[in-house]
Design an enzyme around this catalytic site. Sequence first.
Site, mmCIF file in Angstrom:
data_model
loop_
_atom_site.group_PDB
_atom_site.id
_atom_site.type_symbol
_atom_site.label_atom_id
_atom_site.label_comp_id
_atom_site.label_asym_id
_atom_site.label_seq_id
_atom_site.Cartn_x
_atom_site.Cartn_y
_atom_site.Cartn_z
ATOM 1 N N TYR A 1 0.963 -1.412 -0.088
ATOM 2 C CA TYR A 1 0.127 0.199 0.312
ATOM 3 C C TYR A 1 0.464 1.349 -0.072
ATOM 4 O O TYR A 1 2.031 1.051 -0.114
ATOM 5 C CB TYR A 1 -0.959 0.385 0.784
ATOM 6 C CG TYR A 1 -0.212 0.206 2.591
ATOM 7 C CD1 TYR A 1 0.338 -0.521 3.214
ATOM 8 C CD2 TYR A 1 -0.558 1.719 3.165
ATOM 9 C CE1 TYR A 1 0.897 -0.164 4.114
ATOM 10 C CE2 TYR A 1 0.062 2.127 3.952
ATOM 11 C CZ TYR A 1 0.908 1.341 4.765
ATOM 12 O OH TYR A 1 1.410 1.424 6.290
ATOM 13 N N LEU B 1 11.421 1.375 7.083
ATOM 14 C CA LEU B 1 10.946 2.042 5.771
ATOM 15 C C LEU B 1 11.205 2.926 5.420
ATOM 16 O O LEU B 1 11.615 4.584 6.073
ATOM 17 C CB LEU B 1 9.511 2.193 6.203
ATOM 18 C CG LEU B 1 8.133 2.422 4.934
ATOM 19 C CD1 LEU B 1 7.850 1.416 4.188
ATOM 20 C CD2 LEU B 1 7.034 3.356 4.769
ATOM 21 N N LYS C 1 6.071 -1.428 2.207
ATOM 22 C CA LYS C 1 5.038 -1.292 2.592
ATOM 23 C C LYS C 1 3.753 -2.623 2.705
ATOM 24 O O LYS C 1 2.766 -2.034 1.964
ATOM 25 C CB LYS C 1 4.739 0.267 2.442
ATOM 26 C CG LYS C 1 3.919 0.775 2.610
ATOM 27 C CD LYS C 1 4.308 2.646 2.296
ATOM 28 C CE LYS C 1 3.615 3.508 3.007
ATOM 29 N NZ LYS C 1 3.231 3.719 4.501
ATOM 30 N N GLU D 1 12.475 2.870 14.555
ATOM 31 C CA GLU D 1 11.109 4.386 13.552
ATOM 32 C C GLU D 1 10.413 4.060 14.619
ATOM 33 O O GLU D 1 9.914 3.582 15.123
ATOM 34 C CB GLU D 1 10.939 4.177 12.169
ATOM 35 C CG GLU D 1 10.366 2.876 11.992
ATOM 36 C CD GLU D 1 9.984 2.042 10.231
ATOM 37 O OE1 GLU D 1 9.966 3.374 9.544
ATOM 38 O OE2 GLU D 1 10.083 1.587 9.980
HETATM 39 N N1 PDD Z 1 2.678 5.334 7.244
HETATM 40 N N2 PDD Z 1 7.747 4.080 8.890
HETATM 41 C C1 PDD Z 1 6.798 3.263 8.918
HETATM 42 C C2 PDD Z 1 6.484 2.630 9.278
HETATM 43 C C3 PDD Z 1 5.544 4.539 8.069
HETATM 44 O O1 PDD Z 1 4.554 3.071 8.340
HETATM 45 C C4 PDD Z 1 4.799 5.136 7.700
HETATM 46 C C5 PDD Z 1 4.099 5.997 6.714
HETATM 47 C C6 PDD Z 1 6.716 5.961 7.829
HETATM 48 C C7 PDD Z 1 6.595 7.708 6.645
HETATM 49 O O2 PDD Z 1 6.720 7.157 5.295
HETATM 50 P P1 PDD Z 1 6.091 8.739 4.188
HETATM 51 O O3 PDD Z 1 7.249 9.514 5.209
HETATM 52 O O4 PDD Z 1 7.050 7.835 3.297
HETATM 53 O O5 PDD Z 1 5.127 8.392 4.484
HETATM 54 C C8 PDD Z 1 7.703 5.306 8.337
HETATM 55 C C9 PDD Z 1 1.931 5.745 6.457
HETATM 56 C C10 PDD Z 1 0.910 6.870 5.704
HETATM 57 C C11 PDD Z 1 0.343 5.019 6.944
HETATM 58 O O6 PDD Z 1 0.911 3.631 6.944
HETATM 59 O O7 PDD Z 1 -0.143 5.519 7.033
#
Ligand code: PDD
Length: 283
Positions: free
Chosen positions: A32, A205, A149, A181
């Site tokens: 996703y 991630l 992801k 993280e």
């Molecule tokens: N989450 N680390 C994890 C584990 C994440 O699930 C996310 C993003 C990030 C930040 O990634 P980005 O900057 O690409 O949004 C880091 C999304 C927003 C979610 O699960 O809703």
Amino acid sequence: MTTVYLNGRYVPKAEAMIPVEDRGFMFGDGIYEVVRLIHGRIFAWAGHAARMANGLTTLRIDRAGAESATLKAVCEKLVADNGLAGGEATVYLQVSRGAAPRTHHFPPTGTPTTVYASATLFTPNFALRDNGAKGITFADIRWARCDLKTVNLLGPVMARQAALEAGAYEALFHRDGMFTEGAATNAFFVLNGVLRTYPLSNYILPGITRVEIVQLIHELGLPFDERPVALAELAIIEEVFVCGTTTDVQPLVEIDGKPVGNGRPGALTVQLKEALAKRLYGT
Ligand code: PDD
């Protein structure tokens, strides 16, 4: 009425159906993305598209129907059709390995994937970004491919529930004694005046916002060491912030009930928060 996208068609949300044997449902067998649109324009699309393509390729999920250009057009149309192009919105995109009788191994070649997308109104919580939020620490119980992801999110689900029950915004994962993280964010720390974050690896991630932050750190000439912070260093952490597509730069001013630094968002955090806002809103 909300319109969503499912397998090439735009349909009312209530009419969007997927088979019970969908492997996203049965195995969490899918990838996703969450993207941000401001006035109908996707922020950092190239990064999201590349990460999704990489996830699908790595997991050997067919990319037909989930090409970058197709998904970009879907995001923009969903936001427009749902009357969200005038402000801020997020689009959730998911591609699963499709529906087939349950076997752990892949279904027969040619099984169509399930491609789904939906748009939602997004209202950033500016007060929380200005004032800071609480965090907790949480053992990183996830698998060893956190760089993908995948829709299998039980680790983050358990961590965010623990955060909620503690009255906190985010849970900071730690593995082998090191902060990795946040449950749904990347995490940056300041120790001895130097910004630090976990280096890219299979344990975090590769966040799209993280890329922006690292670029801004270099642009602003801030001291930076891409090196993990140990849980044992918690007491000497001067600043912490988490970042993500729906989080921007979110200071954490308290962790496990103890203030971080002086209990207020730190100077480097505020500088990066404002610099990212400029990139997002161009002001
Ligand atoms: N989450 N680390 C994890 C584990 C994440 O699930 C996310 C993003 C990030 C930040 O990634 P980005 O900057 O690409 O949004 C880091 C999304 C927003 C979610 O699960 O809703």
